[in-house]
Write a protein that holds these residues in place. Structure first.
Motif, short mmCIF file in Angstrom:
data_model
loop_
_atom_site.label_atom_id
_atom_site.label_comp_id
_atom_site.label_asym_id
_atom_site.label_seq_id
_atom_site.Cartn_x
_atom_site.Cartn_y
_atom_site.Cartn_z
N THR A 181 0.84 -1.21 0.00
CA THR A 181 0.00 0.00 0.00
C THR A 181 0.86 1.25 0.00
O THR A 181 0.67 2.16 -0.82
CB THR A 181 -0.92 0.01 1.24
OG1 THR A 181 -1.69 -1.19 1.25
CG2 THR A 181 -1.85 1.21 1.20
N ARG A 182 1.83 1.31 0.92
CA ARG A 182 2.68 2.50 1.01
C ARG A 182 3.67 2.57 -0.15
O ARG A 182 4.02 3.66 -0.60
CB ARG A 182 3.42 2.50 2.35
CG ARG A 182 2.51 2.73 3.54
CD ARG A 182 3.29 2.80 4.85
NE ARG A 182 2.37 2.89 5.97
CZ ARG A 182 1.94 4.03 6.51
NH1 ARG A 182 2.37 5.19 6.02
NH2 ARG A 182 1.11 4.04 7.53
N ALA A 183 4.13 1.42 -0.62
CA ALA A 183 5.07 1.40 -1.75
C ALA A 183 4.42 1.98 -3.00
O ALA A 183 5.10 2.60 -3.83
CB ALA A 183 5.53 -0.03 -2.01
N THR A 184 3.12 1.79 -3.15
CA THR A 184 2.39 2.37 -4.29
C THR A 184 2.38 3.89 -4.18
O THR A 184 2.58 4.60 -5.17
CB THR A 184 0.95 1.84 -4.33
OG1 THR A 184 0.98 0.41 -4.35
CG2 THR A 184 0.23 2.31 -5.58
N GLY A 185 2.19 4.39 -2.96
CA GLY A 185 2.13 5.84 -2.74
C GLY A 185 3.45 6.54 -3.01
O GLY A 185 3.45 7.71 -3.42
N ILE A 186 4.58 5.86 -2.81
CA ILE A 186 5.89 6.50 -3.01
C ILE A 186 6.54 6.11 -4.33
O ILE A 186 7.68 6.49 -4.60
CB ILE A 186 6.84 6.18 -1.83
CG1 ILE A 186 7.04 4.67 -1.68
CG2 ILE A 186 6.32 6.78 -0.53
CD1 ILE A 186 8.03 4.28 -0.59
N GLY A 187 5.83 5.33 -5.14
CA GLY A 187 6.31 5.05 -6.49
C GLY A 187 7.19 3.82 -6.65
O GLY A 187 7.69 3.57 -7.76
N LEU A 188 7.39 3.05 -5.60
CA LEU A 188 8.15 1.81 -5.76
C LEU A 188 7.33 0.75 -6.49
O LEU A 188 7.88 -0.17 -7.11
CB LEU A 188 8.58 1.27 -4.39
CG LEU A 188 9.61 2.11 -3.61
CD1 LEU A 188 9.91 1.46 -2.26
CD2 LEU A 188 10.89 2.30 -4.41
N VAL A 189 6.03 0.86 -6.39
CA VAL A 189 5.09 -0.07 -7.03
C VAL A 189 4.11 0.75 -7.87
O VAL A 189 3.72 1.85 -7.48
CB VAL A 189 4.34 -0.89 -5.96
CG1 VAL A 189 3.19 -1.66 -6.55
CG2 VAL A 189 5.31 -1.83 -5.25
N ASP A 190 3.70 0.21 -9.02
CA ASP A 190 2.77 0.93 -9.89
C ASP A 190 1.32 0.79 -9.47
O ASP A 190 0.55 1.74 -9.51
CB ASP A 190 2.93 0.45 -11.34
CG ASP A 190 4.26 0.88 -11.93
OD1 ASP A 190 4.52 2.10 -11.94
OD2 ASP A 190 5.04 0.01 -12.34
N ARG A 191 0.94 -0.43 -9.08
CA ARG A 191 -0.46 -0.61 -8.70
C ARG A 191 -0.64 -1.87 -7.85
O ARG A 191 0.16 -2.78 -7.87
CB ARG A 191 -1.36 -0.69 -9.93
CG ARG A 191 -1.07 -1.84 -10.86
CD ARG A 191 -2.11 -1.97 -11.95
NE ARG A 191 -3.40 -2.43 -11.41
CZ ARG A 191 -4.43 -2.79 -12.16
NH1 ARG A 191 -4.35 -2.72 -13.46
NH2 ARG A 191 -5.54 -3.20 -11.61
N ILE A 192 -1.72 -1.85 -7.08
CA ILE A 192 -2.12 -3.02 -6.31
C ILE A 192 -2.87 -3.96 -7.24
O ILE A 192 -3.79 -3.55 -7.95
CB ILE A 192 -3.02 -2.62 -5.12
CG1 ILE A 192 -2.26 -1.69 -4.16
CG2 ILE A 192 -3.54 -3.86 -4.39
CD1 ILE A 192 -1.05 -2.32 -3.51
N GLY A 193 -2.46 -5.22 -7.24
CA GLY A 193 -3.12 -6.17 -8.12
C GLY A 193 -2.58 -7.57 -7.93
O GLY A 193 -1.47 -7.76 -7.43
N THR A 194 -3.35 -8.54 -8.33
CA THR A 194 -3.00 -9.95 -8.18
C THR A 194 -2.07 -10.40 -9.32
O THR A 194 -1.84 -9.67 -10.29
CB THR A 194 -4.26 -10.82 -8.19
OG1 THR A 194 -4.88 -10.67 -9.48
CG2 THR A 194 -5.23 -10.39 -7.10
N LEU A 195 -1.60 -11.62 -9.19
CA LEU A 195 -0.79 -12.20 -10.26
C LEU A 195 -1.59 -12.30 -11.55
O LEU A 195 -1.06 -12.03 -12.64
CB LEU A 195 -0.28 -13.58 -9.83
CG LEU A 195 0.48 -14.40 -10.87
CD1 LEU A 195 1.65 -13.63 -11.47
CD2 LEU A 195 0.98 -15.71 -10.27
N GLN A 196 -2.85 -12.68 -11.45
CA GLN A 196 -3.68 -12.76 -12.66
C GLN A 196 -3.81 -11.40 -13.33
O GLN A 196 -3.75 -11.29 -14.57
CB GLN A 196 -5.07 -13.29 -12.31
CG GLN A 196 -6.00 -13.47 -13.53
CD GLN A 196 -5.43 -14.42 -14.57
OE1 GLN A 196 -5.25 -15.60 -14.29
NE2 GLN A 196 -5.14 -13.92 -15.76
N GLN A 197 -3.96 -10.35 -12.54
CA GLN A 197 -4.05 -9.01 -13.12
C GLN A 197 -2.72 -8.60 -13.76
O GLN A 197 -2.71 -7.88 -14.76
CB GLN A 197 -4.45 -8.01 -12.03
CG GLN A 197 -5.91 -8.17 -11.60
CD GLN A 197 -6.25 -7.33 -10.38
OE1 GLN A 197 -5.48 -7.25 -9.42
NE2 GLN A 197 -7.43 -6.73 -10.39
#
Length: 585
Positions: free
Chosen positions: A490-506
């Motif tokens: 959740t926090r990694a998405t906010g600071i740009g380390l991650v692009d989006r929350i999503g499953t492996l299927q997504q």
């Protein structure tokens, strides 16, 4: 005469080997002939998912166990389990799901993706019932997706909040007169704390408090929505120690009833339109997996590469991300024109900095040719983030543990231990001042300490540069969110380390869109080992040894032994590893 015996024994050995090969090949052919390709599901089937079974990233097939007729021979991987549940949603033979909610050994993100699959299954209007005798908080979390949650009247339900326990051995090292000389970059880089402190440092306590409360908040919010109880009440139940028995859980609406085994099964029978004592057609996830036709078939291929375990240099062992193996797997997927995109599934606490960079390089090369999407599982921290940061798109779950961008290295000074505890001394001749730098029988000199710290700082700068380039961020900003600090998805998405929350299927769906393909199938790596490899491969003997030791000394003692053994792997090699194996309960 001697020549005769040489020829005789050589022929005898060849005959034995040929006989063994013929036996196993024949057994495999006969076994497959005797067993149908797809087991019968039958009518009014109820799919059983045991939350106590370890869920790995990739399905692990066991031809040997299958030949022996073991029903649950194959350990289901998360992606297969999720797709199988989605298939069951439309399968008229499956009328509902029962969750066996006992002790849950799986990680938070794994449970998150499994729970989402259960929630999606419920859209079919088929029933989902969760039952447990001793229900842990992680099992309860998944169970909140069910229509009804039941517990044994004399069982137990955990609702105590989370705790993270760390393992410190500085006191032991002091008693043994072993002095680890530690060099690290990043004030939050706490992986070495067990060797240099007897309790958490303040930076580590701060970061652990933040990410642990993130996980706890996710549990509270999910439970609040599912059970229609406000989060303040749920928080108070844990703070006050209210839930001491299943009756307490029932009175506070955490569960729907107290049931013995025959009683919850009677309810399942009722949902099936049968009498209370009717025999129910329960089908295990492993068995149903063989019957369910859920895998896509298409002209184009998307490579799905599972990277689970510690990152190590060279060939490594089973359950590790070995640089030699994974650079070749990624290269193979890159050079295969039939593969249109790569999905890199990472579940790793990190490890060797050099091995991480080797794998990073292959990801960078692949990205120039075709889309590369990273999907993070329970962990993608330190080296696990290093190998993830340069993808075109990075997915994580809410509860994924990631970040920990930092470096450390340790040199063991065991001079006092050898001399005072064992009575051993050393002497040497050398042709240059630093020829024996890093020897465990003497301390480092001041000059050598500067060399070691400079090396760590250099690797740390490289790590930050990789992240800055891959995430298109300024290196000064990367440094501000690095420092070895751990973040949730959740926090990694906010600071740009991650692009989006999503499953492996997504993530797979995203890769397909980026490759502009709709007619595709996934090709999984590492490829499954055949019967011969499982019988005579190095991993089979190590699996047997692990099982024997675990049974002999017990699970708790075995885990402690593994931690002590893991300490050995931290010495002498620069490491990009997350904080030292925090246990979360």
């Amino acid at each position: 005469m001697r020549s005769f015996f040489k020829i005789f024994f050589a022929c005898l050995l060849a005959l034995v080997i040929f006989s063994l090969v013929a036996f196993f090949v024949g057994a495999g052919i006969i076994g497959r002939a005797l067993q149908p390709d797809k087991p019968e599901v039958g009518s009014k089937a109820v799919l059983v998912i045991d939350l106590g079974s370890p869920i790995m990233e990739q399905t692990k097939e066991s031809p040997i166990a299958e030949l022996a007729g073991k029903e649950d021979a194959n350990a289901l991987g998360l992606y297969d389990l999720v797709r199988m549940i989605s298939y069951a949603k439309k399968d008229s033979a499956i009328k509902g799901i029962v969750l066996k909610a006992g002790y849950n050994v799986n990680g938070f993100a794994t449970n998150e993706e499994l729970r989402e699959a259960i929630v999606d299954f419920k859209k079919s209007k088929k029933f989902v019932i969760a039952y447990g005798e001793y229900m842990t908080q992680k099992s309860y979390y998944v169970s909140t997706a069910a229509d009804k949650i039941y517990c044994h009247p004399q069982g137990h339900i955990e609702w105590d909040g989370f705790t993270s326990n760390l393992f410190f051995i500085k006191g032991l090292l002091d008693k043994l007169e072993i002095q680890p000389e530690i060099f690290y970059a990043g004030k939050f880089k706490s992986a070495t704390e067990p060797l240099r402190a007897t309790e958490m440092t303040e930076p580590n306590r701060l970061q652990t408090t933040v990410w642990l409360n993130d996980l706890y908040s996710h549990l509270l919010l999910t439970t609040s929505e599912a059970r229609n109880i406000d989060t303040a009440t749920l928080h108070a139940l844990a703070n006050n120690g209210t839930i001491q028995s299943p009756a307490d859980a029932l009175n506070n609406k955490l569960i729907d009833g107290l049931r013995y085994d025959d009683e919850w099964k009677a309810e399942v029978a009722k949902n099936l339109g049968e009498k209370a004592d009717a025999k129910i057609n329960f089908i295990s996830a492993s068995k149903y997996n063989k019957a369910a036709d859920y895998k896509k078939d298409g002209k184009n291929k998307i490579a799905l590469i599972y990277a689970q375990g510690e990152i190590v240099s060279g060939k490594g062992e089973s359950g590790q991300i070995a640089s030699d193996e994974f650079k070749n797997l990624i290269r193979k997927a890159r050079t295969d024109d039939g593969i249109k995109a790569i999905v890199f599934r990472v579940n790793s606490p990190g490890g060797s900095a050099l091995a991480s960079d080797i794998i990073w390089r292959e990801i960078s090369m692949a990205r120039k040719v075709k889309p590369v999407v990273v999907s993070m599982g329970d962990l993608a921290a330190s080296g696990g983030y290093y190998i993830s940061c340069n993808a075109d798109s990075v997915f994580a779950d809410y509860t994924t543990i990631t970040g920990s961008i930092g470096v450390f290295t340790i040199v063991a000074n065991m001079q006092s231990f050898f001399k005072n505890k064992l009575g051993i001394t050393f002497d040497r001749v050398k042709t240059a001042p630093y020829a024996d730098m890093g020897s465990s029988d003497r301390p480092l000199s001041d000059a050598e300490k500067k060399f070691m710290q400079a090396s760590v700082d250099s690797i740390y700068y490289t790590f930050k540069s990789r992240v800055a380039d891959g995430r298109k961020k300024d290196i000064v900003f990367v440094d501000s969110i690095a420092q070895g600090r751990v973040w949730t998805g959740t926090r990694a998405t906010g600071i740009g380390l991650v692009d989006r929350i999503g499953t492996l299927q997504q993530a797979v769906d995203c890769a397909a869109r980026m490759a502009k393909v709709t007619d595709y199938r996934t090709r999984e790596y590492p490829e499954q080992k055949n019967l011969w490899e499982q019988l005579f491969g190095s991993s089979s003997s190590s699996d047997v040894k692990e099982k024997v030791v675990k049974e002999e000394i017990g699970e708790t003692q075995y885990n402690l032994l593994k931690k002590l053994k893991k300490v050995q792997t931290l010495f002498d090699i620069p490491q990009t590893r997350m904080p030292f194996d925090a246990e979360i309960h």
